[in-house]
Design an enzyme around this catalytic site. Structure first.
Site, PDB file in Angstrom:
ATOM      1  N   LYS A  12       0.846  -1.196   0.000  1.00 10.98           N
ATOM      2  CA  LYS A  12       0.000   0.000   0.000  1.00 10.98           C
ATOM      3  C   LYS A  12       0.886   1.251   0.000  1.00 10.98           C
ATOM      4  O   LYS A  12       2.106   1.154   0.188  1.00 10.98           O
ATOM      5  CB  LYS A  12      -0.946  -0.017   1.205  1.00 10.98           C
ATOM      6  CG  LYS A  12      -0.273  -0.046   2.565  1.00 10.98           C
ATOM      7  CD  LYS A  12      -1.282  -0.455   3.634  1.00 10.98           C
ATOM      8  CE  LYS A  12      -0.653  -0.697   4.971  1.00 10.98           C
ATOM      9  NZ  LYS A  12      -0.498   0.454   5.811  1.00 10.98           N
TER      10      LYS A  12
ATOM     11  N   ARG B  62     -10.179   0.351  14.678  1.00  5.86           N
ATOM     12  CA  ARG B  62      -9.930   1.143  13.467  1.00  5.86           C
ATOM     13  C   ARG B  62     -10.731   0.570  12.310  1.00  5.86           C
ATOM     14  O   ARG B  62     -11.664   1.178  11.837  1.00  5.86           O
ATOM     15  CB  ARG B  62      -8.415   1.089  13.205  1.00  5.86           C
ATOM     16  CG  ARG B  62      -7.882   2.054  12.237  1.00  5.86           C
ATOM     17  CD  ARG B  62      -6.380   1.936  12.098  1.00  5.86           C
ATOM     18  NE  ARG B  62      -5.970   0.701  11.462  1.00  5.86           N
ATOM     19  CZ  ARG B  62      -4.738   0.449  11.009  1.00  5.86           C
ATOM     20  NH1 ARG B  62      -3.789   1.351  11.164  1.00  5.86           N
ATOM     21  NH2 ARG B  62      -4.439  -0.687  10.420  1.00  5.86           N
TER      22      ARG B  62
ATOM     23  N   TYR C 245      16.768  30.060   7.815  1.00  4.31           N
ATOM     24  CA  TYR C 245      15.653  30.905   8.266  1.00  4.31           C
ATOM     25  C   TYR C 245      15.625  30.981   9.797  1.00  4.31           C
ATOM     26  O   TYR C 245      15.922  30.002  10.488  1.00  4.31           O
ATOM     27  CB  TYR C 245      14.323  30.293   7.824  1.00  4.31           C
ATOM     28  CG  TYR C 245      13.995  30.458   6.351  1.00  4.31           C
ATOM     29  CD1 TYR C 245      13.886  31.717   5.782  1.00  4.31           C
ATOM     30  CD2 TYR C 245      13.740  29.340   5.574  1.00  4.31           C
ATOM     31  CE1 TYR C 245      13.548  31.852   4.435  1.00  4.31           C
ATOM     32  CE2 TYR C 245      13.402  29.462   4.235  1.00  4.31           C
ATOM     33  CZ  TYR C 245      13.306  30.727   3.673  1.00  4.31           C
ATOM     34  OH  TYR C 245      12.970  30.854   2.356  1.00  4.31           O
TER      35      TYR C 245
HETATM   36  C1  LIG Z   1      -4.010  -4.742   8.261  1.00  2.00           C
HETATM   37  C2  LIG Z   1      -2.559  -4.552   8.019  1.00  2.00           C
HETATM   38  N1  LIG Z   1      -1.778  -5.634   7.830  1.00  2.00           N
HETATM   39  C3  LIG Z   1      -0.459  -5.516   7.614  1.00  2.00           C
HETATM   40  C4  LIG Z   1       0.162  -4.285   7.600  1.00  2.00           C
HETATM   41  C5  LIG Z   1       1.654  -4.198   7.406  1.00  2.00           C
HETATM   42  O1  LIG Z   1       2.264  -3.747   8.577  1.00  2.00           O
HETATM   43  P1  LIG Z   1       3.846  -3.589   8.659  1.00  2.00           P
HETATM   44  O2  LIG Z   1       4.202  -2.514   7.698  1.00  2.00           O
HETATM   45  O3  LIG Z   1       4.104  -3.183  10.069  1.00  2.00           O
HETATM   46  O4  LIG Z   1       4.432  -4.902   8.283  1.00  2.00           O
HETATM   47  C6  LIG Z   1      -0.602  -3.142   7.792  1.00  2.00           C
HETATM   48  C7  LIG Z   1       0.049  -1.833   7.800  1.00  2.00           C
HETATM   49  O5  LIG Z   1      -0.341  -0.884   8.389  1.00  2.00           O
HETATM   50  C8  LIG Z   1      -1.993  -3.281   8.009  1.00  2.00           C
HETATM   51  O6  LIG Z   1      -2.775  -2.209   8.199  1.00  2.00           O
END
Ligand SMILES: Cc1ncc(COP(=O)(O)O)c(C=O)c1O
Length: 383
Positions: A56, A154, A276
């Protein structure tokens, strides 16, 4: 003028690669290291458990397309994205892999999901009911993932909804469950009470639901041991070189090397200020190298006063405020021959890892990677 003028800044001879000459920063991404990291994690969980890849946020900022291709070539079969658009884009690249959409089955997106053969992660009972109604008439029912919230509050079925579902498991009848998943809230702290508590809640719910593969662990969860592996783990950050272990040596290979171009070098007298707000004052005459990376490139302003960079292997402090397009390095004492206009300073590498860069900016390596800007010239190696 208190300090003796040093030799004028040298200019680096033109490189043979015009793109490097034009670039204000170079982001090298080692796809071979990402593949090694995936193989390491897959080896750790063993053959009976699948190591899926979380790609993602554009592959944690490193480029979902090249990253996913490299992972697929290494043998990864299942990919997680956050959004439908990420899923649709990934489907164009990976024609046969399983692609699951974590943010869920949102209104009016069902046909997109079906057409692209994406796997929706069903995050509440409403999504489950919509999906079931949609797929029941189909001969070949496409798979879905059921997400139970065991503590993050969440996404996923709340505890109350999970209770309803375990009391009425028929609501799942006819649904092809690719997996039942949950997500740990504090896996990077092995002693955190939530780990065992979430595992217990997950097991209890799973026992009352139709049989399906289970998945609980992301990167850090993999290191909690086999009790947390179930049938599939979902690795994200660790694939990209982020340390899944707090307070222990990072077992992952470094993936990212960020180099910022030196665009000017100047002598600065004792008492003069840099940047700055005049917040950094030279306590002696010295030399400042200005590098063409700033907060618009994802170099956090909040790292002011703490960030470091490497020049020819020597570590120097980044001084003064970080501005939109520039940072200033105190290179006093470095051989001027090493600090050339057109040369590069190492901003992220094995000496200044994404985790370290994150800590110095009061954030985490995840945010450092996903904030990496679009102005860098990207070079993908290996894979
Ligand atoms: C549902 C879920 N699974 C897996 C992951 C992967 O987590 P990580 O990057 O800590 O391996 C995420 C990342 O936020 C997630 O939201």
């Amino acid at each position: 003028m208190s300090s003796k003028r040093l030799a004028p800044p040298r200019r680096r001879p033109a490189s043979t690669d015009a793109a490097l000459d034009r670039a204000s920063g170079i982001l090298e991404i080692d796809l071979g290291a990402i593949q090694r990291n995936w193989r390491m994690l897959q080896g750790k969980v063993g053959k009976a458990v699948q190591c899926a890849a979380v790609v993602k946020a554009d592959g944690y900022g490193l480029g979902a397309s090249p990253v996913a291709k490299a992972l697929a070539a290494a043998g990864c079969k299942t990919f997680f994205v956050a959004t439908l658009e990420e899923g649709l884009a990934l489907r164009e690249i990976l024609k046969t892999a399983e692609i699951a959409v974590l943010n869920g089955l949102l209104p009016r997106t069902e046909q997109d999901i079906l057409r692209a053969r994406l796997i929706p992660v069903l995050n509440d009972l409403g999504q489950l009911d919509v999906w079931r109604k949609l797929v029941l008439p189909m001969k070949q029912r496409p798979p879905a993932i059921l997400h139970l919230d065991t503590g993050l509050s969440r996404l996923g079925l709340s505890k109350a909804e999970t209770l309803v579902l375990t009391g009425e498991p028929d609501r799942l009848a006819g649904v092809a469950l690719r997996a039942i998943v949950s997500h740990l809230v504090a896996a990077e702290e092995p002693k955190h009470a939530k780990n065992a508590e979430q595992r217990r809640l997950f097991l209890a719910a799973r026992r009352k639901l139709p049989p399906a593969p289970a998945s609980l662990a992301a990167s850090s969860g993999i290191f909690l041991g086999a009790d947390f592996h179930f049938d599939m783990v979902r690795a994200g950050a660790a694939l990209y070189g982020i340390n899944p272990l707090t307070d222990q040596l990072n077992p992952m290979s470094q993936v990212v090397h960020l180099k910022g171009k030196i665009v000017q070098v100047r002598d600065v007298d004792r008492g003069e200020t840099v940047g700055y707000g005049a917040e950094h004052r030279m306590d002696r005459g010295g030399r400042i190298a200005t590098v063409a990376v700033g907060y618009a490139d994802g170099w956090f302003r909040s790292s002011q006063g703490r960030a470091m960079a490497g020049i020819a292997g020597r570590q120097v402090p980044i001084v003064g405020r970080i501005s939109m397009d520039l940072i200033t390095l105190d290179v006093t004492g470095l051989d001027p021959a090493l600090v050339e206009v057109g040369g590069f300073a190492d901003l992220i590498d094995s000496k200044n890892t994404p985790d370290m860069v994150g800590t110095r900016a009061n954030t985490i390596g995840y945010e450092v990677l996903t904030a990496l800007g679009r102005r860098y010239h990207r070079i993908y190696q290996g894979g």
